[in-house]
Design a protein around this motif. Structure first.
Motif, PDB file in Angstrom:
ATOM      1  N   PHE A 144       6.864  38.152 -18.746  1.00  0.00           N
ATOM      2  CA  PHE A 144       7.143  37.097 -19.727  1.00  0.00           C
ATOM      3  C   PHE A 144       8.462  37.320 -20.470  1.00  0.00           C
ATOM      4  CE2 PHE A 144       2.603  36.857 -19.013  1.00  0.00           C
ATOM      5  CZ  PHE A 144       2.358  35.497 -18.987  1.00  0.00           C
ATOM      6  N   SER A 145       9.250  38.293 -20.016  1.00  0.00           N
ATOM      7  CA  SER A 145      10.547  38.607 -20.661  1.00  0.00           C
ATOM      8  C   SER A 145      10.391  38.718 -22.176  1.00  0.00           C
ATOM      9  CB  SER A 145      11.591  37.552 -20.310  1.00  0.00           C
ATOM     10  OG  SER A 145      11.770  37.473 -18.926  1.00  0.00           O
ATOM     11  N   MET A 146       9.548  39.643 -22.578  1.00  0.00           N
ATOM     12  CA  MET A 146       9.176  39.763 -23.975  1.00  0.00           C
ATOM     13  C   MET A 146       9.475  41.178 -24.472  1.00  0.00           C
ATOM     14  SD  MET A 146       5.366  38.926 -25.323  1.00  0.00           S
ATOM     15  CE  MET A 146       5.419  37.369 -24.448  1.00  0.00           C
ATOM     16  N   ASP A 147       9.755  41.305 -25.772  1.00  0.00           N
ATOM     17  CA  ASP A 147       9.986  42.637 -26.307  1.00  0.00           C
ATOM     18  C   ASP A 147       8.663  43.389 -26.481  1.00  0.00           C
ATOM     19  OD1 ASP A 147       8.822  42.143 -28.900  1.00  0.00           O
ATOM     20  OD2 ASP A 147      10.712  41.321 -29.604  1.00  0.00           O
ATOM     21  N   LYS A 148       8.770  44.702 -26.612  1.00  0.00           N
ATOM     22  CA  LYS A 148       7.599  45.566 -26.645  1.00  0.00           C
ATOM     23  C   LYS A 148       6.677  45.251 -27.823  1.00  0.00           C
ATOM     24  CE  LYS A 148       6.307  50.437 -26.478  1.00  0.00           C
ATOM     25  NZ  LYS A 148       6.813  51.817 -26.375  1.00  0.00           N
ATOM     26  N   ALA A 149       7.247  45.039 -28.999  1.00  0.00           N
ATOM     27  CA  ALA A 149       6.435  44.792 -30.198  1.00  0.00           C
ATOM     28  C   ALA A 149       5.561  43.547 -30.038  1.00  0.00           C
ATOM     29  CB  ALA A 149       7.324  44.662 -31.427  1.00  0.00           C
ATOM     30  N   MET A 150       6.128  42.469 -29.511  1.00  0.00           N
ATOM     31  CA  MET A 150       5.360  41.234 -29.334  1.00  0.00           C
ATOM     32  C   MET A 150       4.319  41.413 -28.236  1.00  0.00           C
ATOM     33  SD  MET A 150       4.562  38.213 -30.218  1.00  0.00           S
ATOM     34  CE  MET A 150       5.834  37.513 -31.231  1.00  0.00           C
ATOM     35  N   ALA A 151       4.676  42.110 -27.173  1.00  0.00           N
ATOM     36  CA  ALA A 151       3.731  42.338 -26.079  1.00  0.00           C
ATOM     37  C   ALA A 151       2.529  43.140 -26.569  1.00  0.00           C
ATOM     38  CB  ALA A 151       4.424  43.049 -24.926  1.00  0.00           C
ATOM     39  N   ILE A 152       2.771  44.157 -27.353  1.00  0.00           N
ATOM     40  CA  ILE A 152       1.679  44.965 -27.893  1.00  0.00           C
ATOM     41  C   ILE A 152       0.819  44.133 -28.834  1.00  0.00           C
ATOM     42  CG2 ILE A 152       1.159  46.897 -29.448  1.00  0.00           C
ATOM     43  CD1 ILE A 152       3.530  48.387 -28.108  1.00  0.00           C
ATOM     44  N   LYS A 153       1.441  43.334 -29.654  1.00  0.00           N
ATOM     45  CA  LYS A 153       0.697  42.476 -30.581  1.00  0.00           C
ATOM     46  C   LYS A 153      -0.216  41.509 -29.815  1.00  0.00           C
ATOM     47  CE  LYS A 153       1.428  39.387 -34.502  1.00  0.00           C
ATOM     48  NZ  LYS A 153       2.397  38.743 -35.379  1.00  0.00           N
ATOM     49  N   LEU A 154       0.272  40.951 -28.742  1.00  0.00           N
ATOM     50  CA  LEU A 154      -0.528  40.035 -27.936  1.00  0.00           C
ATOM     51  C   LEU A 154      -1.696  40.757 -27.262  1.00  0.00           C
ATOM     52  CD1 LEU A 154       2.340  37.886 -26.504  1.00  0.00           C
ATOM     53  CD2 LEU A 154       0.368  36.972 -27.737  1.00  0.00           C
ATOM     54  N   VAL A 155      -1.453  41.943 -26.739  1.00  0.00           N
ATOM     55  CA  VAL A 155      -2.537  42.700 -26.116  1.00  0.00           C
ATOM     56  C   VAL A 155      -3.607  43.036 -27.154  1.00  0.00           C
ATOM     57  CG1 VAL A 155      -3.178  44.872 -24.979  1.00  0.00           C
ATOM     58  CG2 VAL A 155      -1.131  43.641 -24.247  1.00  0.00           C
ATOM     59  N   GLN A 156      -3.180  43.438 -28.341  1.00  0.00           N
ATOM     60  CA  GLN A 156      -4.140  43.743 -29.403  1.00  0.00           C
ATOM     61  C   GLN A 156      -4.969  42.516 -29.772  1.00  0.00           C
ATOM     62  OE1 GLN A 156      -1.419  45.331 -32.325  1.00  0.00           O
ATOM     63  NE2 GLN A 156      -1.831  47.442 -31.708  1.00  0.00           N
ATOM     64  N   ALA A 157      -4.317  41.383 -29.888  1.00  0.00           N
ATOM     65  CA  ALA A 157      -5.039  40.146 -30.218  1.00  0.00           C
ATOM     66  C   ALA A 157      -5.996  39.777 -29.097  1.00  0.00           C
ATOM     67  CB  ALA A 157      -4.039  39.012 -30.473  1.00  0.00           C
ATOM     68  N   TRP A 158      -5.572  39.938 -27.847  1.00  0.00           N
ATOM     69  CA  TRP A 158      -6.441  39.652 -26.709  1.00  0.00           C
ATOM     70  C   TRP A 158      -7.651  40.581 -26.723  1.00  0.00           C
ATOM     71  CZ3 TRP A 158      -7.730  42.896 -22.617  1.00  0.00           C
ATOM     72  CH2 TRP A 158      -8.453  42.292 -21.585  1.00  0.00           C
ATOM     73  N   MET A 159      -7.429  41.853 -27.001  1.00  0.00           N
ATOM     74  CA  MET A 159      -8.534  42.808 -27.048  1.00  0.00           C
ATOM     75  C   MET A 159      -9.552  42.419 -28.106  1.00  0.00           C
ATOM     76  SD  MET A 159      -6.861  46.525 -26.403  1.00  0.00           S
ATOM     77  CE  MET A 159      -6.261  47.013 -24.804  1.00  0.00           C
ATOM     78  N   GLU A 160      -9.090  41.908 -29.229  1.00  0.00           N
ATOM     79  CA  GLU A 160     -10.002  41.463 -30.282  1.00  0.00           C
ATOM     80  C   GLU A 160     -10.850  40.279 -29.803  1.00  0.00           C
ATOM     81  OE1 GLU A 160     -10.835  42.682 -33.335  1.00  0.00           O
ATOM     82  OE2 GLU A 160      -9.675  44.423 -32.681  1.00  0.00           O
ATOM     83  N   THR A 161     -10.227  39.326 -29.136  1.00  0.00           N
ATOM     84  CA  THR A 161     -11.000  38.173 -28.661  1.00  0.00           C
ATOM     85  C   THR A 161     -11.925  38.585 -27.531  1.00  0.00           C
ATOM     86  OG1 THR A 161      -9.302  37.424 -27.092  1.00  0.00           O
ATOM     87  CG2 THR A 161      -9.229  36.490 -29.301  1.00  0.00           C
ATOM     88  N   PHE A 162     -11.489  39.529 -26.706  1.00  0.00           N
ATOM     89  CA  PHE A 162     -12.333  40.006 -25.638  1.00  0.00           C
ATOM     90  C   PHE A 162     -13.548  40.712 -26.224  1.00  0.00           C
ATOM     91  CE2 PHE A 162     -12.996  40.862 -21.258  1.00  0.00           C
ATOM     92  CZ  PHE A 162     -13.676  42.048 -21.209  1.00  0.00           C
ATOM     93  N   LYS A 163     -13.336  41.483 -27.258  1.00  0.00           N
ATOM     94  CA  LYS A 163     -14.432  42.174 -27.941  1.00  0.00           C
ATOM     95  C   LYS A 163     -15.411  41.154 -28.537  1.00  0.00           C
ATOM     96  CE  LYS A 163     -15.538  45.412 -31.547  1.00  0.00           C
ATOM     97  NZ  LYS A 163     -15.329  45.576 -32.930  1.00  0.00           N
ATOM     98  N   GLU A 164     -14.869  40.086 -29.121  1.00  0.00           N
ATOM     99  CA  GLU A 164     -15.719  39.050 -29.700  1.00  0.00           C
ATOM    100  C   GLU A 164     -16.570  38.386 -28.626  1.00  0.00           C
ATOM    101  OE1 GLU A 164     -13.021  36.440 -31.730  1.00  0.00           O
ATOM    102  OE2 GLU A 164     -12.441  37.981 -33.172  1.00  0.00           O
ATOM    103  N   LYS A 165     -15.973  38.118 -27.455  1.00  0.00           N
ATOM    104  CA  LYS A 165     -16.728  37.520 -26.350  1.00  0.00           C
ATOM    105  C   LYS A 165     -17.843  38.461 -25.903  1.00  0.00           C
ATOM    106  CE  LYS A 165     -12.712  35.256 -24.303  1.00  0.00           C
ATOM    107  NZ  LYS A 165     -11.806  35.304 -23.147  1.00  0.00           N
ATOM    108  N   ASP A 166     -17.517  39.747 -25.817  1.00  0.00           N
ATOM    109  CA  ASP A 166     -18.475  40.749 -25.386  1.00  0.00           C
ATOM    110  C   ASP A 166     -19.627  40.878 -26.383  1.00  0.00           C
ATOM    111  OD1 ASP A 166     -18.984  42.482 -23.235  1.00  0.00           O
ATOM    112  OD2 ASP A 166     -18.337  44.231 -24.400  1.00  0.00           O
ATOM    113  N   ASP A 167     -19.311  40.837 -27.664  1.00  0.00           N
ATOM    114  CA  ASP A 167     -20.332  40.928 -28.711  1.00  0.00           C
ATOM    115  C   ASP A 167     -21.258  39.728 -28.695  1.00  0.00           C
ATOM    116  OD1 ASP A 167     -19.309  43.369 -29.510  1.00  0.00           O
ATOM    117  OD2 ASP A 167     -18.247  42.571 -31.257  1.00  0.00           O
ATOM    118  N   ALA A 168     -20.737  38.561 -28.321  1.00  0.00           N
ATOM    119  CA  ALA A 168     -21.525  37.334 -28.301  1.00  0.00           C
ATOM    120  C   ALA A 168     -22.565  37.330 -27.185  1.00  0.00           C
ATOM    121  CB  ALA A 168     -20.617  36.112 -28.171  1.00  0.00           C
ATOM    122  N   GLU A 169     -22.288  38.105 -26.138  1.00  0.00           N
ATOM    123  CA  GLU A 169     -23.210  38.146 -24.997  1.00  0.00           C
ATOM    124  C   GLU A 169     -24.281  39.075 -25.284  1.00  0.00           C
ATOM    125  OE1 GLU A 169     -20.797  39.184 -21.658  1.00  0.00           O
ATOM    126  OE2 GLU A 169     -19.866  37.248 -21.598  1.00  0.00           O
TER     127      GLU A 169
END
Length: 67
Positions: free
Chosen positions: A42-67
């Motif tokens: 995505f031609s993105m800098d490291k800080a933004m890429a890490i922030k996106l992965v962290q946000a994705w992990m949070e939503t993934f955790k929320e999906k997992d908790d809901a199941e």
């Protein structure tokens, strides 16, 4: 109040989160290393890429908790 950075982040997340889902399912990398793939694909800098992965992990955790 929503600012321009929030909108940009949300738009990026719409593209990157499905990519991260596919990357996780592929087993190509440990998801803690996923930011490197985002930076390259995505031609993105490291800080933004890490922030996106962290946000994705949070939503993934929320999906997992809901199941």
């Amino acid at each position: 109040m929503i600012n321009e950075n929030d909108i940009i982040f949300d738009n990026l997340a719409e593209e990157v989160f499905p990519y991260l889902d596919e990357l996780r399912e592929s087993g190509v990398t440990n998801m803690y290393g996923a930011h490197r793939y985002i930076m390259e694909d995505f031609s993105m800098d490291k800080a933004m890429a890490i922030k996106l992965v962290q946000a994705w992990m949070e939503t993934f955790k929320e999906k997992d908790d809901a199941e």
